[in-house]
Design a protein around this motif. Structure first.
Motif, PDB file in Angstrom:
ATOM      1  N   HIS A  17     -17.137 -14.145 -21.825  1.00 22.46           N
ATOM      2  CA  HIS A  17     -17.220 -15.238 -22.819  1.00 22.46           C
ATOM      3  C   HIS A  17     -18.640 -15.294 -23.386  1.00 22.46           C
ATOM      4  CE1 HIS A  17     -16.498 -19.839 -23.650  1.00 22.46           C
ATOM      5  NE2 HIS A  17     -17.043 -19.206 -24.683  1.00 22.46           N
ATOM      6  N   HIS A  32     -21.076 -15.587 -27.346  1.00 20.35           N
ATOM      7  CA  HIS A  32     -21.143 -15.788 -28.807  1.00 20.35           C
ATOM      8  C   HIS A  32     -22.270 -14.927 -29.350  1.00 20.35           C
ATOM      9  CE1 HIS A  32     -18.169 -19.050 -28.731  1.00 20.35           C
ATOM     10  NE2 HIS A  32     -18.641 -19.211 -27.503  1.00 20.35           N
ATOM     11  N   ASP A  51     -20.920 -17.806 -21.647  1.00 26.04           N
ATOM     12  CA  ASP A  51     -20.763 -18.602 -22.879  1.00 26.04           C
ATOM     13  C   ASP A  51     -22.093 -18.574 -23.646  1.00 26.04           C
ATOM     14  OD1 ASP A  51     -19.645 -20.166 -24.824  1.00 26.04           O
ATOM     15  OD2 ASP A  51     -19.499 -21.992 -23.633  1.00 26.04           O
ATOM     16  N   GLU A 102     -12.599 -17.098 -29.073  1.00 27.98           N
ATOM     17  CA  GLU A 102     -12.396 -18.324 -28.294  1.00 27.98           C
ATOM     18  C   GLU A 102     -11.531 -19.205 -29.189  1.00 27.98           C
ATOM     19  OE1 GLU A 102     -15.955 -20.415 -27.211  1.00 27.98           O
ATOM     20  OE2 GLU A 102     -14.907 -21.734 -25.826  1.00 27.98           O
ATOM     21  N   HIS A 152     -15.916 -18.413 -31.829  1.00 28.19           N
ATOM     22  CA  HIS A 152     -14.954 -19.503 -32.017  1.00 28.19           C
ATOM     23  C   HIS A 152     -13.964 -19.111 -33.112  1.00 28.19           C
ATOM     24  CE1 HIS A 152     -17.041 -22.386 -29.486  1.00 28.19           C
ATOM     25  NE2 HIS A 152     -18.169 -22.069 -30.061  1.00 28.19           N
ATOM     26  N   HIS A 161     -14.312 -22.963 -19.829  1.00 29.31           N
ATOM     27  CA  HIS A 161     -15.076 -24.075 -19.230  1.00 29.31           C
ATOM     28  C   HIS A 161     -14.279 -25.371 -18.974  1.00 29.31           C
ATOM     29  CE1 HIS A 161     -15.371 -24.849 -23.548  1.00 29.31           C
ATOM     30  NE2 HIS A 161     -16.210 -23.840 -23.712  1.00 29.31           N
ATOM     31  N   HIS A 170     -24.797 -18.470 -26.172  1.00 28.49           N
ATOM     32  CA  HIS A 170     -24.869 -18.777 -27.609  1.00 28.49           C
ATOM     33  C   HIS A 170     -26.175 -18.257 -28.229  1.00 28.49           C
ATOM     34  CE1 HIS A 170     -21.308 -21.306 -27.203  1.00 28.49           C
ATOM     35  NE2 HIS A 170     -21.317 -21.511 -28.491  1.00 28.49           N
TER      36      HIS A 170
END
Ligand SMILES: [Fe+2]
Length: 257
Positions: A5, A7, A191, A78, A42, A133, A193
């Motif tokens: 996961h 970004h 996750d 996601e 996303h 999450h 970012h």
């Protein structure tokens, strides 16, 4: 380690803002022992609009640019669990790589309407949803037992590295540890970012090793992610309850292969 996961795909969502940032982050992750990265911008999220064609274009560009690096990149997304989303996931659009696994998210405050029906429809389509999450959703923070409910509905759970380390606050950290300690987590991922040069997955893995055991640390950051990339089945429940007699009965969880 395999990070499922991130970004890091550039100019898609609220993650990496340039190809250069993506390459820098990927290099850092390789230095930290990551062999495979799943890129999960996303998708169908009303706050961060992303087009599937843009994701495809950026993925090809990033893969080409990083061809000489010792890492495997996998395309994913996601996916926001809006009602009716199952109609938009045609031909396994934005499933992870060539697998049936699909990373999904919902509102932090309240669950999206019909979330269980939407997930059920994805499962009926032959997909294997992974809820991102769970420890960050208010519903689960207020009632952590709801996490187990997802496993009964054929939904896997992915905990964030930052949650384990307390980066989102103590309530989320407590919920993350509850989920891991009870054997309800299947993956831990960053996750990432791209907002900091620090990469938290190795630290989270170390924390799981210190607080639980080596087996669980490897299971959540390497073993299950590899099974997922191979499109193999993963057990929803992997702990076994056993009653042990010691001045009366009490229950203990045993970790099993
Ligand atoms: Fe994310």
């Amino acid at each position: 380690m395999i990070d499922i996961h991130t970004h890091i795909l550039h100019n898609c969502d609220d993650g990496s803002e340039s190809l250069e940032i993506s390459i820098k982050q990927i290099t850092n992750m390789i230095d930290n022992g990551v062999t495979d990265i799943v890129l999960t911008p996303h998708y169908l999220n009303s706050y961060v609009q992303t087009d599937a064609l843009i994701i495809d274009k950026q993925f090809k560009e990033l893969t080409k640019t990083t061809a000489d690096l010792k890492v495997n990149l996998h395309k994913g997304g996601e996916i926001f669990l809006n009602p009716g989303i199952d109609d938009k996931i045609i031909n396994k659009e934005l499933c992870i790589g060539d697998t049936s696994y699909i990373l999904v998210e919902t509102n932090m405050g309240e669950f999206t309407p019909d979330i269980y029906e939407t997930l059920f429809n994805l499962v009926k389509m032959g997909l294997r949803p992974i809820l991102a999450h769970p420890e960050r959703y208010n519903y689960i923070i207020n009632d952590p037992a709801l996490a187990e409910d997802f496993l009964h509905r054929n939904v896997f759970l992915q905990v964030n590295a930052g949650s384990i380390l307390g980066l989102y606050g103590s309530k989320i950290a407590k919920t993350a540890w509850y989920i891991i300690d009870n054997g309800f987590a299947h993956f831990v991922a960053s996750d990432n970012h791209c907002k900091t040069d620090e990469y938290f997955l190795p630290l989270a893995k170390e924390a799981i090793r210190d607080n639980i055991d080596n087996y669980t640390a490897d299971l959540l950051t390497s073993v299950n992610p590899q099974r997922m990339l191979n499109n193999e089945k993963i057990k929803y429940f992997y702990l076994e309850k056993q009653k042990i007699e010691k001045k009366g009965f009490f229950e203990k969880f045993l970790r099993k292969l």
